[in-house]
Design a protein around this motif. Structure first.
Motif, short mmCIF file in Angstrom:
data_model
loop_
_atom_site.label_atom_id
_atom_site.label_comp_id
_atom_site.label_asym_id
_atom_site.label_seq_id
_atom_site.Cartn_x
_atom_site.Cartn_y
_atom_site.Cartn_z
N ALA A 84 -14.21 -146.87 -56.30
CA ALA A 84 -15.30 -147.85 -56.34
C ALA A 84 -14.78 -149.27 -56.20
O ALA A 84 -15.47 -150.15 -55.66
CB ALA A 84 -16.07 -147.70 -57.66
N LEU A 85 -13.55 -149.50 -56.64
CA LEU A 85 -12.94 -150.82 -56.53
C LEU A 85 -12.38 -151.08 -55.13
O LEU A 85 -11.81 -152.15 -54.87
CB LEU A 85 -11.83 -150.98 -57.57
N GLY A 86 -12.53 -150.09 -54.24
CA GLY A 86 -12.16 -150.29 -52.84
C GLY A 86 -10.77 -149.84 -52.46
O GLY A 86 -10.25 -150.24 -51.41
N VAL A 87 -10.16 -148.98 -53.26
CA VAL A 87 -8.81 -148.50 -52.97
C VAL A 87 -8.86 -147.01 -52.67
O VAL A 87 -9.38 -146.22 -53.46
CB VAL A 87 -7.85 -148.75 -54.16
N ASP A 88 -8.32 -146.62 -51.52
CA ASP A 88 -8.25 -145.21 -51.14
C ASP A 88 -6.88 -144.66 -51.54
O ASP A 88 -5.85 -145.11 -51.01
CB ASP A 88 -8.46 -145.03 -49.63
N LEU A 89 -6.88 -143.72 -52.45
CA LEU A 89 -5.62 -143.14 -52.92
C LEU A 89 -5.21 -141.97 -52.03
O LEU A 89 -6.04 -141.16 -51.64
CB LEU A 89 -5.77 -142.63 -54.36
N ARG A 90 -3.93 -141.90 -51.72
CA ARG A 90 -3.39 -140.74 -51.01
C ARG A 90 -3.18 -139.61 -52.01
O ARG A 90 -3.17 -139.82 -53.21
CB ARG A 90 -2.09 -141.12 -50.31
N TRP A 91 -2.95 -138.41 -51.49
CA TRP A 91 -2.85 -137.24 -52.37
C TRP A 91 -1.71 -137.40 -53.38
O TRP A 91 -1.85 -137.03 -54.55
CB TRP A 91 -2.66 -135.96 -51.54
N PHE A 92 -0.57 -137.96 -52.93
CA PHE A 92 0.56 -138.10 -53.85
C PHE A 92 0.30 -139.21 -54.87
O PHE A 92 0.84 -139.18 -55.99
CB PHE A 92 1.87 -138.35 -53.08
N GLU A 93 -0.53 -140.19 -54.52
CA GLU A 93 -0.89 -141.22 -55.48
C GLU A 93 -1.83 -140.67 -56.54
O GLU A 93 -1.78 -141.09 -57.70
CB GLU A 93 -1.54 -142.40 -54.75
N ARG A 94 -2.69 -139.73 -56.15
CA ARG A 94 -3.57 -139.08 -57.13
C ARG A 94 -2.74 -138.28 -58.14
O ARG A 94 -3.01 -138.32 -59.34
CB ARG A 94 -4.57 -138.19 -56.41
N LEU A 95 -1.75 -137.56 -57.63
CA LEU A 95 -0.86 -136.82 -58.54
C LEU A 95 -0.06 -137.77 -59.41
O LEU A 95 0.14 -137.52 -60.61
CB LEU A 95 0.07 -135.92 -57.73
N GLY A 96 0.38 -138.88 -58.81
CA GLY A 96 1.12 -139.87 -59.59
C GLY A 96 0.26 -140.48 -60.68
O GLY A 96 0.74 -140.74 -61.79
N LEU A 97 -1.01 -140.70 -60.38
CA LEU A 97 -1.92 -141.23 -61.39
C LEU A 97 -2.05 -140.26 -62.57
O LEU A 97 -2.10 -140.69 -63.73
CB LEU A 97 -3.30 -141.48 -60.77
N ALA A 98 -2.08 -138.96 -62.26
CA ALA A 98 -2.16 -137.97 -63.34
C ALA A 98 -0.96 -138.08 -64.27
O ALA A 98 -1.10 -138.03 -65.50
CB ALA A 98 -2.25 -136.56 -62.75
#
Length: 438
Positions: free
Chosen positions: A126-140
Motif C-alpha cells: 500500500a505504501l508503494g513498494v513491490d517486494l520480490r519473493w526473497f524480500e518477502r522471505l527476508g521480511l519473515a
C-alpha cells in the motif's frame, strides 16, 4: 531494484540512514540465534512455555464447565487469569478444541505470526513498494527476529494477531486514500476499503480495550468510523449467543481492577522480567496524564487534514504502549506498522527516517538492554547503584516508543493549519483528495 539496492544507492546522500539501517538489520537477523544462546546458557531467558495461552485455555475449560471465565486471586485481583472480553474467547476456541495444549499454543502462535507477516506485506504494498519473493522471505525472518515478537510467541499472547490487524487496517486506509482521489462520491457504499479499515481497527479495540487509542484514525474519517460501528453488529450477536450477562458484569470489574493497577506506581526495574515495561506509572498523576494525552490525540485527529491520515494512524497506535494503564513489552509489536508508515512519511518529506529506525532498534533492545543496565552495570561498577531512583529512565523502549510518538505528533501538527480548519471546517470528515502527509 530491490530494497537493499535502493538503500545502498543512498549511502552518499544519507549515510546516517544506511548506517542505522545496517545496525537494525544486523540486530534483527541475528537475534533468533542470540535468543537461542541466551536460553541455552542463562535462566533469566524465558522459554516457550505459552503461559498466557494457558490462561485462555483454562478460561475455555471453565466456560465448558459452566463456571465463571474470570477467576479472582487471593489478593482480590485477577493476575495470571483470563482478562479479555468474554466474546474474545471464541478466537482461541478452535485451537483448544482440536489440539492438546502445547500443539494448540504453537498453532496459535504460527497462525498469528503468519497473519502479521501477511499484514506487513499488505502495508508495504500500500505504501508503494513491490517486494520480490526473497524480500518477502527476508521480511519473515526480520519479523521473527524482533524481540517483542519472540517474547509474544513465548507467552502465546495476542500481540501478533493485533499487529496483523493493525497492519491490514493501515494498508486499507492508505489504499482507500489513493482511490478517493479518483472518486467523486463520498458515500459509504463507494468505499468498502475504508469500511474494512475501520472494521479491522474496531476488532483490535474489542480484543483489548487498552488499545483504544488506535481508533484515532476513525475520528479522522466518517467512513472508517462507520466500518468500526458495523463490525460491532456480529460481535454483539456472538456475545449474546454464547455468553451470559454475568460474564460481562465480571469483566467490568476486571477493567476497573486493571485501571487501578495502572495508577499504583511502578515496581523497581531491578525486579526485572522479560515483559517489564513501565513508561509513566512512576509519575504522580499518571492517570491524569494519560487522559490528557488521549484527549489531545482525539483533538488532533479531528482537526488534522485528510492528507495526514497516515500520521494520525501512527499517532494513535504509537500511544498504546506508552499511555495504556497496564502495559508490557510485547505491546511493542504494534509499533511495526507504525514504523513502516512513519518511515514512508519521513522519506517523502525528506525528514528524519533515521530516527524511525533508531526508535525501532531501541524497542528491539528494550528487555535485555534494561536488564543489562540494572543488573550487569551495577555489578561491574558499584557506584552506578546511586542512580537506582532513576533506573526507570533507562528503559530503551520508553525512548524508542516516545520517539515514534513524537515523530507522529510532529507530523500531524505540522500538517494541521488551525486557521484553515476554523475557516473551512473539520477536513477529517470532508474532502480526502490529498494523499501525502503534510
Amino acid at each position: 531494484m530491490s530494497l537493499l539496492e535502493r538503500l545502498w544507492a543512498r549511502r552518499r546522500e544519507r549515510p546516517g540512514l544506511v548506517l542505522v539501517a545496517a545496525l537494525l538489520l544486523g540486530a534483527l537477523l541475528t537475534y533468533p540465534f542470540v535468543d537461542w544462546w541466551l536460553r541455552a546458557n542463562f535462566e533469566f531467558a524465558s522459554n516457550f512455555r505459552f503461559g498466557d495461552f494457558g490462561a485462555y485455555n483454562t478460561a475455555i475449560e471453565r466456560w465448558h464447565e459452566g463456571e465463571s471465565l474470570y477467576r479472582r486471586t487471593e489478593d482480590g485481583g485477577f493476575w495470571g487469569t483470563y482478562l479479555y472480553p468474554p466474546v474474545v474467547l471464541l478466537l482461541f476456541w478452535p485451537f483448544t478444541e482440536l489440539l492438546a495444549f502445547r500443539p494448540a499454543a504453537m498453532a496459535w502462535v504460527l497462525s498469528t505470526g503468519l497473519f502479521l507477516w501477511l499484514g506487513l506485506q499488505a502495508l508495504v504494498a500500500a505504501l508503494g513498494v513491490d517486494l520480490r519473493w526473497f524480500e518477502r522471505l527476508g521480511l519473515a525472518w526480520l519479523v521473527a527476529g524482533f524481540q517483542p515478537v519472540i517474547l509474544t510467541a513465548k507467552l502465546g499472547q495476542t500481540a501478533l494477531f493485533m499487529g496483523g490487524l493493525l497492519s491490514f487496517a493501515a494498508a486499507a486506509m492508505i489504499d482507500d486514500g489513493r482511490r478517493s482521489a479518483n472518486r467523486a462520491d463520498n458515500s459509504l457504499r463507494s468505499s468498502p476499503v475504508a469500511l474494512a479499515s475501520g472494521a479491522a481497527t474496531a476488532v483490535v479495540g474489542i480484543v483489548k480495550f487498552a488499545y483504544a487509542p488506535v481508533g484515532a484514525h476513525l475520528l479522522h474519517d466518517r467512513q472508517r468510523m462507520a466500518g468500526a460501528l458495523l463490525a460491532l453488529v456480529p460481535v454483539l450477536w456472538l456475545s449474546i449467543r454464547f455468553f451470559d450477562v454475568s460474564s460481562y458484569r465480571t469483566y467490568v470489574e476486571v477493567l476497573r481492577w486493571g485501571v487501578e493497577q495502572g495508577d499504583g506506581g511502578a515496581r523497581s526495574p531491578t525486579l526485572w522480567l522479560p515483559p517489564y515495561f513501565k513508561p509513566f506509572a512512576w509519575l504522580p498523576g499518571a492517570q491524569a496524564l494519560r487522559a490528557l494525552v488521549c484527549l489531545g490525540i482525539a483533538g488532533l485527529s479531528v482537526l488534522a487534514p485528510s492528507r495526514a491520515r497516515r500520521s494520525v494512524f501512527a499517532l494513535g497506535v504509537a500511544a498504546v504502549p506508552l499511555f495504556t494503564p497496564q502495559t508490557y513489552a510485547y505491546y511493542f509489536v504494534a509499533l511495526l506498522p507504525v514504523a513502516l508508515v512513519l518511515l514512508a512519511v519521513e522519506l517523502e518529506r525528506d525528514g528524519y527516517p533515521e530516527l524511525v529506525l533508531v526508535s525501532l532498534l531501541l524497542v528491539h533492545l528494550h528487555s535485555y538492554g534494561l536488564k543489562f543496565v540494572v543488573h550487569n552495570v551495577p555489578a561491574a561498577v558499584p557506584a552506578f547503584e546511586t542512580l537506582q531512583p532513576a533506573y526507570l529512565l533507562f528503559q530503551p523502549g520508553l525512548w524508542g516508543n516516545a520517539l515514534l510518538f513524537g515523530l507522529a505528533a510532529r507530523s500531524v501538527v505540522r500538517s494541521t493549519d488551525l486557521s484553515t480548519v476554523l475557516l473551512t471546517g473539520f477536513d477529517g470528515t470532508g474532502s480526502r483528495a490529498n494523499e501525502s502527509d503534510g
